[in-house]
Write an enzyme that holds these catalytic residues in place. Structure first.
Site, PDB file in Angstrom:
ATOM      1  N   GLU A  75       0.833  -1.221   0.000  1.00 43.56           N
ATOM      2  CA  GLU A  75       0.000   0.000   0.000  1.00 43.56           C
ATOM      3  C   GLU A  75       0.859   1.259   0.000  1.00 43.56           C
ATOM      4  O   GLU A  75       0.467   2.285  -0.569  1.00 43.56           O
ATOM      5  CB  GLU A  75      -0.953  -0.016   1.187  1.00 43.56           C
ATOM      6  CG  GLU A  75      -1.864  -1.241   1.276  1.00 43.56           C
ATOM      7  CD  GLU A  75      -2.620  -1.537  -0.021  1.00 43.56           C
ATOM      8  OE1 GLU A  75      -2.862  -0.594  -0.801  1.00 43.56           O
ATOM      9  OE2 GLU A  75      -2.965  -2.709  -0.243  1.00 43.56           O
ATOM     10  N   HIS A  92       1.696   2.091  -3.517  1.00 37.34           N
ATOM     11  CA  HIS A  92       0.584   2.833  -4.132  1.00 37.34           C
ATOM     12  C   HIS A  92       0.604   4.295  -3.692  1.00 37.34           C
ATOM     13  O   HIS A  92       0.386   5.206  -4.509  1.00 37.34           O
ATOM     14  CB  HIS A  92      -0.758   2.218  -3.733  1.00 37.34           C
ATOM     15  CG  HIS A  92      -1.063   0.914  -4.400  1.00 37.34           C
ATOM     16  ND1 HIS A  92      -0.734   0.663  -5.707  1.00 37.34           N
ATOM     17  CD2 HIS A  92      -1.689  -0.204  -3.940  1.00 37.34           C
ATOM     18  CE1 HIS A  92      -1.135  -0.554  -6.032  1.00 37.34           C
ATOM     19  NE2 HIS A  92      -1.721  -1.097  -4.977  1.00 37.34           N
TER      20      HIS A  92
END
Length: 227
Positions: free
Chosen positions: A130, A133
């Protein structure tokens, strides 16, 4: 004094104690409860489990933010890119057990699902995934409604986070002896892009991943190489 000489108050006390014991046993085992009591018991058990998993998640998260080389490295480069991230940006919550976590571009935060990871290493991979991202969103201004943009970030996150290590793939029952890492990163990127609201079907997701594959798989920023 014989048992027949026991006072009424003593017998009443024994009866109350036995009744409490019986109710505690029923609550512990679920036996002897009516349907309504079964539902109340299950909600209570779920609440206690969620609280326990939340405490576990928060403890592991803080430990990883402080000691995981990969997490610390990503946090450093997010800060250097102008997007400082604190532990408050990474939140633990009870959510779908089939999902480990997710990044929200709107809130700029990461959600870790307390029921979605199996151990500390799994959580570390999820957080790094994450954070990749988040890094892409910060540095490259990703348009998440654009399937090619989304596909590129998913390829990078799957490849760089540890998601596609051999041990993780074995646990998923995927056995590939030739280019296992590439096969995993491609498969997981297609799965993620397929879930994009703007993606009509798996074939479209696969096409988006194929179009960006070469450039995005080879792009390991901010790492020097796949760790």
């Amino acid at each position: 004094m014989s048992s027949s000489d026991a006072s009424p108050s003593s017998s009443s006390s024994d009866a109350r104690q036995f009744d409490r014991w019986r109710k505690n046993l029923s609550w512990a085992t679920g036996l002897g409860l009516n349907p309504e009591e079964q539902q109340i018991r299950q909600r209570d058990l779920d609440r206690k489990l969620d609280e326990s998993l939340l405490r576990r998640c928060e403890k592991m998260k803080l430990g990883l933010v402080e000691t995981s080389p990969a997490v610390v490295f990503m946090l450093k480069h997010l800060r250097l890119s102008g997007c400082a991230v604190s532990p408050q940006h990474i939140q633990c919550a009870s959510c779908n057990a089939t999902t480990s976590g997710g990044f929200s571009p709107d809130s700029g935060g990461i959600l870790i699902c307390t029921r979605g990871f199996t151990n500390r290493k799994h959580m570390e991979n999820t957080i790094v995934h994450e954070l990749v991202h988040m890094y892409d969103h910060c540095k490259f201004k990703v348009d998440w409604s654009n399937l090619r943009h989304h596909a590129c970030s998913e390829v990078r996150a799957a490849s760089l986070s540890g998601d596609c290590r051999w041990g993780r793939e074995i646990n998923r029952f995927f056995f590939t002896f030739s280019k296992q890492h590439q096969v995993c990163a491609r498969r997981r990127a297609i799965l993620s892009v397929s879930a994009n609201p703007n993606c009509p079907d798996t074939a479209t997701a696969e096409r988006a991943v194929n179009e960006v594959w070469e450039s995005c798989f080879s792009d390991t920023r901010p790492f020097d190489e796949i760790y």
